[in-house]
Structures are given as C-alpha cells and as structure tokens.
Design a protein around this motif. Structure first.
Motif, PDB file in Angstrom:
ATOM      1  N   VAL A 196      -1.225   6.895   4.404  1.00 28.37           N
ATOM      2  CA  VAL A 196      -1.003   5.939   5.332  1.00 28.37           C
ATOM      3  C   VAL A 196       0.099   5.000   5.135  1.00 28.37           C
ATOM      4  N   SER A 197       1.035   4.525   6.102  1.00 25.16           N
ATOM      5  CA  SER A 197       1.937   3.623   6.105  1.00 25.16           C
ATOM      6  C   SER A 197       1.708   2.576   7.024  1.00 25.16           C
ATOM      7  N   ILE A 198       1.866   1.269   6.589  1.00 23.51           N
ATOM      8  CA  ILE A 198       1.685   0.166   7.682  1.00 23.51           C
ATOM      9  C   ILE A 198       3.099  -0.547   7.731  1.00 23.51           C
ATOM     10  N   GLU A 231       4.852  -0.414   3.909  1.00 24.65           N
ATOM     11  CA  GLU A 231       4.168   0.000   2.650  1.00 24.65           C
ATOM     12  C   GLU A 231       3.310   1.284   2.839  1.00 24.65           C
ATOM     13  N   THR A 232       3.320   2.109   1.726  1.00 22.61           N
ATOM     14  CA  THR A 232       2.650   3.337   1.920  1.00 22.61           C
ATOM     15  C   THR A 232       1.357   3.459   0.750  1.00 22.61           C
ATOM     16  N   GLU A 233       0.235   3.934   1.240  1.00 26.32           N
ATOM     17  CA  GLU A 233      -0.669   4.225   0.225  1.00 26.32           C
ATOM     18  C   GLU A 233      -1.427   5.544   0.510  1.00 26.32           C
ATOM     19  N   SER A 234      -1.783   6.027  -0.578  1.00 22.81           N
ATOM     20  CA  SER A 234      -2.863   7.237  -0.564  1.00 22.81           C
ATOM     21  C   SER A 234      -4.155   6.799  -0.987  1.00 22.81           C
ATOM     22  N   LEU A 235      -5.011   8.037  -0.842  1.00 23.14           N
ATOM     23  CA  LEU A 235      -6.380   7.721  -0.990  1.00 23.14           C
ATOM     24  C   LEU A 235      -7.035   9.094  -1.185  1.00 23.14           C
ATOM     25  N   ALA A 236      -7.948   9.396  -2.095  1.00 19.95           N
ATOM     26  CA  ALA A 236      -8.521  10.898  -2.165  1.00 19.95           C
ATOM     27  C   ALA A 236      -9.675  10.807  -1.053  1.00 19.95           C
ATOM     28  N   ALA A 256      -3.060  -2.097   3.633  1.00 25.14           N
ATOM     29  CA  ALA A 256      -2.798  -3.606   4.157  1.00 25.14           C
ATOM     30  C   ALA A 256      -2.958  -4.553   2.884  1.00 25.14           C
ATOM     31  N   ALA A 257      -3.933  -4.240   1.830  1.00 26.16           N
ATOM     32  CA  ALA A 257      -3.728  -4.680   0.651  1.00 26.16           C
ATOM     33  C   ALA A 257      -2.426  -4.860  -0.041  1.00 26.16           C
ATOM     34  N   LEU A 258      -1.652  -4.091   0.231  1.00 16.35           N
ATOM     35  CA  LEU A 258      -0.099  -3.991  -0.542  1.00 16.35           C
ATOM     36  C   LEU A 258       0.568  -5.021   0.351  1.00 16.35           C
ATOM     37  N   HIS A 259       0.134  -5.225   1.609  1.00 13.84           N
ATOM     38  CA  HIS A 259       1.034  -6.255   2.488  1.00 13.84           C
ATOM     39  C   HIS A 259       0.320  -7.716   1.876  1.00 13.84           C
TER      40      HIS A 259
END
Length: 201
Positions: A67-69, A76-81, A112-115
């Motif tokens: 997901v990217s926000i 910011e882009t994150e991945s999750l299993a 969102a936490a990366l932001h």
C-alpha cells in the motif's frame, strides 16, 4: 517554521482511538484514515497490485500486500504479509479475498505510521515523545487558564473556599496542578467561571 507532515501526524494524540485485542493495542484502519483525511484532505492511498492485477503479491508459497499513501506529494509505501488471526503467514492455496482485504487495511495503518501517525505503537508505546510533550504542554496551558480564572474570581470577591470546593467537585482535588488530564482541567475552568459572589441579605 511550518511543521512537516511527519511532525503533525507524529504529534497527534491517538489514545482515544486505540483498541485492544488480547494483549495487542492497535489503531483501527478507519480511525487512522479518518485522522489523515481530516488533517490532509487531499491525501490518497493506493493498493499496489501485482503485475497480473491481483491485489496481493506471492512468492508461490505465501503472499503479501503493498500500500502507498501520498500526503502533500510525499509518498510512503509499506508491505505486509497476508496473515491469519495468530499473525502467521497463510499458505497461498488457502488465502481468501477477505484475508487479503484485511491485510490491506492493516497495511494502510502501517503505511500511515511511516508518515508519523501512531508510529510509537510499533515501538510498544501508545504515544510518541512528541505527542506526549504536546499533550503535556496543552494541559499546562489549561492549568494556566485555571489560575487566571481563579485570580479573576478572587478579585471579584469569590472566596478561596468556594473556589477550592468547585475545583474539588470536578477534579477530586483542590490543587489545579494535581489535575492529570485536559478534559478534567477544561471542566474545572467552566465550573469556576460559573461562580458568583454571594451577597448576604
């Protein structure tokens, strides 16, 4: 100096939105996105699909989502299993669309936490040091308002005993400095403002 997106979101007090499941404290995705959109209306999120259009990616054994926000042109882009209720990766041949959707929403919160929003939850704390300091500063501001209102009432002729009783009736303590939360401090301000000088007949 204007605050950055990260500073604004990192200082946001998320405590009233937190939920607890078993021993895990978490921020629901709907609350996280509500906060982001209320502060940054133009914010948007994107599900980064696999090359074949699938909403999850796979290595042939398990899967993950991305997901990217984007907020104010910062992405910011994150991945999750894709995981089950025990936080274990689900084998690719048993993954359902519901499993993938749940992981996307959880990944949204992680992104969102990366932001800055709720980043402290990933370090085992409910509030970041910045949010904690802002909360303390806001409480100090209301306490100063209490003292100012008290001074005005004393000057108007309201007795100290009456004022102390009013504070204690709301906060359970007579000393304004012993108040621990903003909501109670604000109620004390309103209570004191209502006090009037009693005149003997």
């Amino acid at each position: 100096m204007e605050k950055s997106v990260f500073q604004i979101l990192n200082e946001y007090d998320i405590t009233e939105h937190l939920k607890k499941k078993d021993r895990i404290i978490y921020l629901p995705w709907s609350k996280a996105w509500m906060i982001v959109k209320s502060l940054f209306p133009s914010a948007k999120f994107t599900i980064n699909k696999a090359a074949d259009g699938c909403i999850y990616h796979t290595d042939g054994k398990t899967a993950w989502v991305e997901v990217s926000i984007t907020i104010n042109d910062q992405t910011e882009t994150e991945s999750l299993a894709v995981m089950d209720f025990r936080n274990k990766s689900i084998p690719i041949d048993t993954i359902t669309s519901a499993d993938a959707e749940k992981s996307i929403k959880r990944c949204l919160v992680k992104c969102a936490a990366l932001h800055g929003l709720g980043l402290s939850l990933w370090t085992g704390e409910e509030l970041s040091s910045a949010a904690r300091k802002k909360k303390e500063d806001d409480l100090d501001d209301v306490k100063q308002e209490i003292l100012s209102v008290v001074a005005g009432k004393l000057e108007a002729g309201v007795s100290k005993d009456t004022i102390y009783k009013a504070i204690e009736s709301v906060a359970g303590v007579k000393n304004p400095n012993a108040i621990k939360d903003i909501a109670t401090a604000q109620k004390v301000v309103e209570q004191i403002k209502k006090l009037e000088v009693k005149h003997n007949a």
